[in-house]
Design a protein around this motif. Structure first.
Motif, PDB file in Angstrom:
ATOM      1  N   GLY A  37       0.869  -1.515   0.092  1.00  0.00           N
ATOM      2  CA  GLY A  37      -0.093   0.101   0.023  1.00  0.00           C
ATOM      3  C   GLY A  37       0.915   1.453   0.009  1.00  0.00           C
ATOM      4  N   VAL A  38       0.562   2.174  -0.806  1.00  0.00           N
ATOM      5  CA  VAL A  38       1.117   3.434  -1.003  1.00  0.00           C
ATOM      6  C   VAL A  38       0.796   4.554  -0.207  1.00  0.00           C
ATOM      7  N   ALA A  39      -0.709   4.767  -0.319  1.00  0.00           N
ATOM      8  CA  ALA A  39      -1.603   5.757   0.288  1.00  0.00           C
ATOM      9  C   ALA A  39      -2.975   5.132   0.409  1.00  0.00           C
ATOM     10  N   PRO A  40      -3.982   5.850   1.074  1.00  0.00           N
ATOM     11  CA  PRO A  40      -5.257   5.300   0.785  1.00  0.00           C
ATOM     12  C   PRO A  40      -5.862   5.247  -0.438  1.00  0.00           C
ATOM     13  N   GLY A  41      -6.202   4.037  -0.955  1.00  0.00           N
ATOM     14  CA  GLY A  41      -6.695   3.729  -2.135  1.00  0.00           C
ATOM     15  C   GLY A  41      -5.772   3.408  -3.057  1.00  0.00           C
ATOM     16  N   GLN A  42      -4.286   3.323  -2.982  1.00  0.00           N
ATOM     17  CA  GLN A  42      -3.253   3.336  -3.882  1.00  0.00           C
ATOM     18  C   GLN A  42      -2.475   2.150  -3.544  1.00  0.00           C
ATOM     19  N   ASP A  69       0.102 -11.443 -14.286  1.00  0.00           N
ATOM     20  CA  ASP A  69       1.201 -10.591 -14.653  1.00  0.00           C
ATOM     21  C   ASP A  69       0.917  -9.064 -14.369  1.00  0.00           C
ATOM     22  N   VAL A  70       0.551  -8.917 -13.174  1.00  0.00           N
ATOM     23  CA  VAL A  70      -0.124  -7.705 -12.769  1.00  0.00           C
ATOM     24  C   VAL A  70       0.995  -6.624 -12.482  1.00  0.00           C
ATOM     25  N   ARG A  71       1.042  -5.608 -12.882  1.00  0.00           N
ATOM     26  CA  ARG A  71       1.937  -4.160 -12.645  1.00  0.00           C
ATOM     27  C   ARG A  71       1.134  -2.994 -12.534  1.00  0.00           C
ATOM     28  N   VAL A  72       1.066  -2.624 -11.115  1.00  0.00           N
ATOM     29  CA  VAL A  72       0.463  -1.374 -10.855  1.00  0.00           C
ATOM     30  C   VAL A  72       1.513  -0.389 -10.206  1.00  0.00           C
ATOM     31  N   GLY A  73       1.551   0.872 -10.680  1.00  0.00           N
ATOM     32  CA  GLY A  73       2.404   1.864 -10.276  1.00  0.00           C
ATOM     33  C   GLY A  73       3.600   2.082 -10.869  1.00  0.00           C
TER      34      GLY A  73
END
Length: 279
Positions: free
Chosen positions: A123-128, A140-144
């Protein structure tokens, strides 16, 4: 942590003792030996060979269980390598192997020498979120943009720098939130946590049992106490710690008059007439 906890740390049968200090320790809590053996079978061809890497585990297959907080602390204490991989028994290497992990960690050290723990989801921040994983939720998921600095990490794959000397809370137990817990400990000690571009597969989608809500409340209560505003008395100064914006500035202004008052209260102890602490 008790001596009994440390004594439960085991090595796989047939493990070859490394002549020198291993580069990686791969440590796991094992409740299914077939799953664990399959995990090792995917790691070894990926460059994590026995002669250069150390495999440790705690056997949780029987009635005698140890929770993640105590068990992983025992594994960290037993590890000899400078980098410790704490992973679930149901993770599998894909195309990324040791060379890829070496490169990602080297790059991370160059960009932030104070990193202490890394993983593949967090987790980066609320909702992220930041993600680099294959699991039942997606392939193969990549987010951010990776590496991504995070506040929490998922527990399936944690890479810990042993020289950071961080671990898991002694006053929590169970099998939830320990990824967030070690990240908070790292931050308290001035270190960072990251999701890195290291792609592997986690066979489980994660599950929330009946104990999840109980553990969530215990985690919130513990860290609510740990991070709450407070007065801190040292032998040389009285400080007000506050996470509120501008709170520490206000606290510094108020600390001197408050310090004079509290040293004169009936409950005060250890102060000389000159206002200095006594040995």
């Amino acid at each position: 942590m008790s001596v009994t906890d440390v004594a439960r740390v085991m090595r796989p049968e047939g493990w070859m003792h490394a002549a020198a200090e291993p580069r990686y320790t791969i440590a796991t809590l094992v409740s299914d030996r077939a799953q664990y053996d399959a995990m090792r079978a995917s790691f070894r061809p990926g460059g994590f060979a026995d002669g250069d890497c150390e495999y440790l585990f705690i056997d949780n297959t029987g009635a005698r269980q140890i929770d993640a907080y105590r068990g992983l602390n025992a594994l960290l204490n037993a590890a000899r390598a400078p980098i410790v991989i704490l992973c679930h028994q149901d993770v599998r290497l894909l195309s990324d192997g040791r060379d890829a992990l070496d490169a990602r960690l080297s790059s991370l050290s160059q960009s932030d020498a104070d990193w202490a723990v890394a993983g593949n989801a967090g987790g980066v921040a609320p909702g992220q979120l930041a993600l680099r994983i294959s699991d039942p939720h997606g392939r193969d998921v990549r987010v951010g943009e990776l590496p991504a600095k995070v506040t929490t990490l998922d527990e399936n794959f944690l890479v810990v720098r042993r020289d950071a000397r961080i671990g898991f809370s002694n006053d929590l137990s169970g099998f939830h939130f320990y990824g967030a817990d070690i990240c908070l400990h790292a931050r308290q000690m001035g270190y960072s946590a990251y999701v890195i571009d290291f792609h592997l597969e986690h066979l489980s989608a994660g599950k929330k049992g009946v104990d999840f809500g109980v553990m969530e409340q215990a985690f919130q209560a513990k860290w609510g106490r740990a991070l709450s505003a407070r007065w801190l008395q040292t032998t040389c100064a009285l400080m007000r710690l506050s996470g509120a914006p501008g709170g520490n500035l206000i606290s510094r202004i108020a600390s001197k008059p408050v310090s004079r008052i509290v040293r004169r209260l009936p409950s005060a102890r250890g102060w000389s007439r000159a206002g200095q602490s006594t040995p």
